[in-house]
Write a protein that holds these residues in place. Structure first.
Motif, mmCIF file in Angstrom:
data_model
loop_
_atom_site.group_PDB
_atom_site.id
_atom_site.type_symbol
_atom_site.label_atom_id
_atom_site.label_comp_id
_atom_site.label_asym_id
_atom_site.label_seq_id
_atom_site.Cartn_x
_atom_site.Cartn_y
_atom_site.Cartn_z
ATOM 1 N N ALA A 109 77.669 45.251 67.967
ATOM 2 C CA ALA A 109 78.168 45.750 66.680
ATOM 3 C C ALA A 109 78.641 47.183 66.856
ATOM 4 C CB ALA A 109 77.073 45.674 65.622
ATOM 5 N N ARG A 110 79.355 47.659 65.857
ATOM 6 C CA ARG A 110 79.912 49.018 65.863
ATOM 7 C C ARG A 110 80.841 49.242 67.060
ATOM 8 N NH1 ARG A 110 76.502 54.724 65.366
ATOM 9 N NH2 ARG A 110 78.121 55.896 64.303
ATOM 10 N N CYS A 111 81.603 48.217 67.392
ATOM 11 C CA CYS A 111 82.505 48.290 68.543
ATOM 12 C C CYS A 111 83.840 48.910 68.136
ATOM 13 C CB CYS A 111 82.735 46.893 69.122
ATOM 14 S SG CYS A 111 81.220 46.116 69.735
ATOM 15 N N ILE A 112 84.437 49.621 69.072
ATOM 16 C CA ILE A 112 85.725 50.283 68.848
ATOM 17 C C ILE A 112 86.840 49.380 69.373
ATOM 18 C CG2 ILE A 112 87.129 52.315 69.360
ATOM 19 C CD1 ILE A 112 84.510 53.858 69.769
ATOM 20 N N LEU B 28 72.553 36.369 57.264
ATOM 21 C CA LEU B 28 71.743 37.505 56.836
ATOM 22 C C LEU B 28 71.879 38.690 57.795
ATOM 23 C CD1 LEU B 28 68.453 35.774 55.600
ATOM 24 C CD2 LEU B 28 70.306 36.747 54.229
ATOM 25 N N LEU B 29 71.904 38.389 59.087
ATOM 26 C CA LEU B 29 72.032 39.466 60.068
ATOM 27 C C LEU B 29 73.397 40.133 59.959
ATOM 28 C CD1 LEU B 29 71.006 41.112 62.404
ATOM 29 C CD2 LEU B 29 71.634 39.252 63.961
ATOM 30 N N LEU B 30 74.449 39.346 59.785
ATOM 31 C CA LEU B 30 75.798 39.906 59.663
ATOM 32 C C LEU B 30 75.923 40.751 58.395
ATOM 33 C CD1 LEU B 30 77.948 36.849 60.826
ATOM 34 C CD2 LEU B 30 77.733 39.050 61.992
ATOM 35 N N LEU B 31 75.343 40.271 57.300
ATOM 36 C CA LEU B 31 75.385 41.052 56.059
ATOM 37 C C LEU B 31 74.603 42.353 56.201
ATOM 38 C CD1 LEU B 31 74.959 38.275 53.333
ATOM 39 C CD2 LEU B 31 77.047 39.493 53.973
ATOM 40 N N PHE C 102 76.839 44.772 58.166
ATOM 41 C CA PHE C 102 77.976 45.295 57.418
ATOM 42 C C PHE C 102 77.578 45.985 56.109
ATOM 43 C CE2 PHE C 102 80.408 42.032 59.911
ATOM 44 C CZ PHE C 102 81.198 42.941 60.589
ATOM 45 N N SER C 103 76.296 46.081 55.850
ATOM 46 C CA SER C 103 75.846 46.810 54.672
ATOM 47 C C SER C 103 76.237 48.281 54.779
ATOM 48 C CB SER C 103 74.322 46.695 54.530
ATOM 49 O OG SER C 103 73.837 47.604 53.554
ATOM 50 N N GLN C 104 76.636 48.873 53.666
ATOM 51 C CA GLN C 104 77.072 50.272 53.682
ATOM 52 C C GLN C 104 75.948 51.226 54.080
ATOM 53 O OE1 GLN C 104 77.980 51.944 49.814
ATOM 54 N NE2 GLN C 104 76.798 50.342 48.766
ATOM 55 N N TYR C 105 74.697 50.747 53.985
ATOM 56 C CA TYR C 105 73.556 51.583 54.357
ATOM 57 C C TYR C 105 73.150 51.390 55.818
ATOM 58 C CZ TYR C 105 73.290 51.736 49.288
ATOM 59 O OH TYR C 105 73.593 51.881 47.957
ATOM 60 N N SER C 106 73.819 50.467 56.499
ATOM 61 C CA SER C 106 73.486 50.202 57.904
ATOM 62 C C SER C 106 74.209 51.183 58.816
ATOM 63 C CB SER C 106 73.874 48.771 58.283
ATOM 64 O OG SER C 106 73.781 48.585 59.686
#
Length: 267
Positions: A193-196, A166-169, A172-176
């Motif tokens: 998350a959001r790592c380059i 649930l946390l991973l989804l 990766f949700s387009q609204y996140s």
């Protein structure tokens, strides 16, 4: 030492070994730069060097002197031109050498304890991949193995939460606000998350391959992590390890490859 005469040359077994090793080295270097602009530079430099050997053997002193200066300066230019290829070669040697991969050597030299990803449950990761693939939602998951990923973690947002579907989804949700970039997982934890990630500069990759897959491949070239890429356009699953991208995998194939790759970590 055993030797035989070829024309005006006396050739020994050590000379043959030397020639063979040089030929192998040139072949491996060509494989690294094949298909890129750098390959033409490499071939051009070889032609200049062979010309230098020829004019030197013929006794053309002035031309020999000019080519000597060109080659000495050209060696530095080659290092600059081939810096990415040299880095890839050294990374390949470093990762493929058992001496370097030894856990005690890593602790002594790298000052980094064996972290691995052996405690990370694969089930929630695979269920996340299945859902993202079915919904055509893009995703990029990095599973840490031995290499330190701290600099990549610092490029994103620290999460430090237990791995869950649930946390991973949600990430990766387009609204996140965290859906862009990669999620780094290690030891049963979502570290960030959001790592380059570094992008592969391999010119042999097909033009249709998107940024997400190039980032997965680039990360696998720079580290020993396993990177899962889910295509946003097709929903297809891919796995990048050791500089190789395994595309269009089924969920079962992805699971088997992950288990085999991470199992090597425990030996």
């Amino acid at each position: 030492m055993l030797a035989f005469r070829l024309g005006f040359l006396d050739i020994g077994w050590l000379d043959l070994i030397d020639i063979g090793l040089v030929a192998l080295l040139i072949y491996q270097i060509y494989n690294l730069v094949r298909g890129s602009v750098a390959s033409r530079v490499f071939i051009g430099y070889l032609l200049v060097y062979f010309t230098y050997l020829l004019v030197k053997a013929l006794g053309l002193h002035l031309l020999t002197t000019i080519l000597e200066y060109f080659i000495s300066v050209g060696a530095l230019a080659l290092i600059i031109i081939f810096q990415h290829e040299i880095r890839r070669f050294l990374l390949f040697v470093g990762k493929s050498t058992n001496f370097v991969n030894n856990r005690w050597i890593r602790r002594l030299v790298l000052r980094k304890p064996h972290t691995g990803d052996s405690k990370t449950p694969l089930k929630p990761l695979l269920e996340t991949c299945k859902t993202l693939s079915a919904e055509f939602s893009g995703g990029l998951l990095v599973l840490q193995r031995n290499d330190d990923l701290e600099k990549f973690i610092q490029s994103g947002e620290v999460v430090n939460a237990n791995v869950s579907k649930l946390l991973l989804l949600a990430i990766f949700s387009q609204y996140s606000p965290l859906h862009d970039g990669a999620v780094i997982v290690s030891g049963g934890k979502i570290l960030a998350a959001r790592c380059i990630l570094p992008v592969s500069e391999d010119d042999d990759l097909p033009p249709a391959m998107g940024f997400r897959h190039r980032a997965a491949l680039g990360m696998s070239e720079a580290t020993d992590a396993a990177i899962i890429a889910i295509s946003e356009e097709s929903g297809r699953l891919s796995l990048a390890t050791n500089g190789e991208l395994h595309a269009n995998l089924s969920l079962t194939e992805l699971e088997n490859r992950l288990e085999n790759y991470l199992r090597e970590n425990r030996r």
